[in-house]
Design a protein around this motif. Structure first.
Motif, mmCIF file in Angstrom:
data_model
loop_
_atom_site.group_PDB
_atom_site.id
_atom_site.type_symbol
_atom_site.label_atom_id
_atom_site.label_comp_id
_atom_site.label_asym_id
_atom_site.label_seq_id
_atom_site.Cartn_x
_atom_site.Cartn_y
_atom_site.Cartn_z
ATOM 1 N N LEU A 114 29.798 36.656 -109.678
ATOM 2 C CA LEU A 114 30.563 37.891 -109.870
ATOM 3 C C LEU A 114 31.933 37.716 -109.227
ATOM 4 N N PRO A 115 32.911 38.531 -109.634
ATOM 5 C CA PRO A 115 34.210 38.458 -108.967
ATOM 6 C C PRO A 115 34.062 38.740 -107.463
ATOM 7 N N GLU A 116 34.729 37.926 -106.655
ATOM 8 C CA GLU A 116 34.644 38.065 -105.201
ATOM 9 C C GLU A 116 35.005 39.481 -104.759
ATOM 10 N N ALA A 117 36.030 40.066 -105.356
ATOM 11 C CA ALA A 117 36.437 41.423 -104.976
ATOM 12 C C ALA A 117 35.328 42.439 -105.246
ATOM 13 N N MET A 118 34.536 42.198 -106.249
ATOM 14 C CA MET A 118 33.464 43.120 -106.617
ATOM 15 C C MET A 118 32.300 43.071 -105.625
ATOM 16 N N VAL A 119 31.993 41.885 -105.094
ATOM 17 C CA VAL A 119 30.864 41.755 -104.170
ATOM 18 C C VAL A 119 31.266 41.929 -102.706
ATOM 19 N N ARG A 120 32.551 41.910 -102.428
ATOM 20 C CA ARG A 120 33.029 41.959 -101.048
ATOM 21 C C ARG A 120 32.400 43.080 -100.222
ATOM 22 N N PRO A 121 32.372 44.351 -100.699
ATOM 23 C CA PRO A 121 31.765 45.403 -99.866
ATOM 24 C C PRO A 121 30.280 45.161 -99.574
ATOM 25 N N ALA A 122 29.547 44.635 -100.546
ATOM 26 C CA ALA A 122 28.118 44.364 -100.345
ATOM 27 C C ALA A 122 27.910 43.196 -99.385
ATOM 28 N N GLU A 124 30.072 42.387 -96.932
ATOM 29 C CA GLU A 124 30.461 42.903 -95.615
ATOM 30 C C GLU A 124 29.377 43.778 -94.994
ATOM 31 N N SER A 125 28.605 44.468 -95.823
ATOM 32 C CA SER A 125 27.536 45.337 -95.309
ATOM 33 C C SER A 125 26.198 44.599 -95.188
ATOM 34 N N GLY A 126 26.167 43.311 -95.547
ATOM 35 C CA GLY A 126 24.949 42.521 -95.426
ATOM 36 C C GLY A 126 23.971 42.689 -96.580
ATOM 37 N N ARG A 127 24.382 43.351 -97.659
ATOM 38 C CA ARG A 127 23.491 43.572 -98.793
ATOM 39 C C ARG A 127 23.495 42.416 -99.788
ATOM 40 N N LEU A 128 24.504 41.545 -99.716
ATOM 41 C CA LEU A 128 24.569 40.327 -100.535
ATOM 42 C C LEU A 128 25.040 39.175 -99.663
ATOM 43 N N VAL A 129 24.693 37.966 -100.105
ATOM 44 C CA VAL A 129 25.110 36.739 -99.441
ATOM 45 C C VAL A 129 25.846 35.896 -100.474
ATOM 46 N N ILE A 130 26.999 35.370 -100.109
ATOM 47 C CA ILE A 130 27.721 34.436 -100.978
ATOM 48 C C ILE A 130 27.231 33.033 -100.660
ATOM 49 N N LYS A 131 26.869 32.292 -101.694
ATOM 50 C CA LYS A 131 26.386 30.926 -101.538
ATOM 51 C C LYS A 131 27.429 29.950 -102.092
ATOM 52 N N ALA A 132 27.694 28.910 -101.319
ATOM 53 C CA ALA A 132 28.582 27.848 -101.788
ATOM 54 C C ALA A 132 27.874 27.088 -102.908
ATOM 55 N N VAL A 133 28.645 26.663 -103.894
ATOM 56 C CA VAL A 133 28.120 25.934 -105.043
ATOM 57 C C VAL A 133 28.898 24.630 -105.170
ATOM 58 N N GLU A 134 28.183 23.550 -105.472
ATOM 59 C CA GLU A 134 28.846 22.264 -105.678
ATOM 60 C C GLU A 134 29.838 22.359 -106.825
ATOM 61 N N GLY A 135 30.878 21.554 -106.748
ATOM 62 C CA GLY A 135 31.869 21.525 -107.817
ATOM 63 C C GLY A 135 33.067 22.388 -107.490
ATOM 64 N N PRO A 136 34.002 22.401 -108.410
ATOM 65 C CA PRO A 136 35.223 23.173 -108.173
ATOM 66 C C PRO A 136 34.932 24.679 -108.167
#
Length: 182
Positions: A114-122, A124-136
């Motif tokens: 998803l767009p980073e701006a869209m998930v940012r609030p979730a 920051e509140s601990g409701r989602l985790v961003i995972k690094a992905v191999e590749g560009p």
């Protein structure tokens, strides 16, 4: 509401006068005018209780393919629909919008970009985790498009085009939580 190729189809058939947040690759109409909106950075997001949340290091495509992905349906009916980010044979839950995809990710139904701006609030509140992905990094150049015919544009389209000429308006649109999607 139209998404992905369905947005181009709405322009092509005259159901829409303006499309915001489209990819240039699908621009096939000669009377089409296309202007850059900006770049959208997509991130892989999962709920904290999703199995991928505990994975260490960047995820490879094989890791992701083992889990259900949440995808937004392409609304195209006449043009060839597109599929993004789904591995062959991967379990898929298809939803009608980016906001529905966000909700599915929050509930742990699957993983997805998803767009980073869209998930940012979730995040920051601990409701989602961003995972690094191999590749560009997954960065999409987003545009706005309209048909430029023989007649001058109407008042509403003229107003929108004037607004979209402003860098401040474009930046605000790129940071919307609904996301602008291709």
């Amino acid at each position: 509401f139209r998404s992905m190729t369905g947005t181009w189809e709405a322009l092509h058939t005259g159901q829409a006068d303006l499309a915001i947040g489209v990819s240039a690759e699908r621009a096939v109409m000669p009377e089409l005018r296309l202007e850059p909106l900006g770049e959208i950075r997509f991130v892989m997001a999962v709920a904290p209780h999703h199995p991928l949340a505990q994975a260490t290091g960047p995820l490879c495509q094989q890791d992701i393919a083992q889990h259900r992905v949440v995808a937004v349906a392409d609304t195209a009916r006449q043009m060839e629909p597109m599929t993004v980010g789904i591995a062959p044979g991967q379990d898929v839950v298809t939803v009608p919008s980016m906001s529905a995809k966000l909700e599915a990710l929050l509930r742990g139904i699957g993983c997805g970009h998803l767009p980073e701006a869209m998930v940012r609030p979730a995040v920051e509140s601990g409701r989602l985790v961003i995972k690094a992905v191999e590749g560009p990094p997954r960065v999409v150049c987003s545009h706005y498009a309209w048909r430029q015919g023989h007649n001058p544009p109407g008042m509403a389209l003229t107003w929108w085009l004037h607004q979209l000429a402003s860098p401040k308006t474009r930046a605000a649109l790129l940071d919307l939580h609904e996301g602008l999607l291709l």
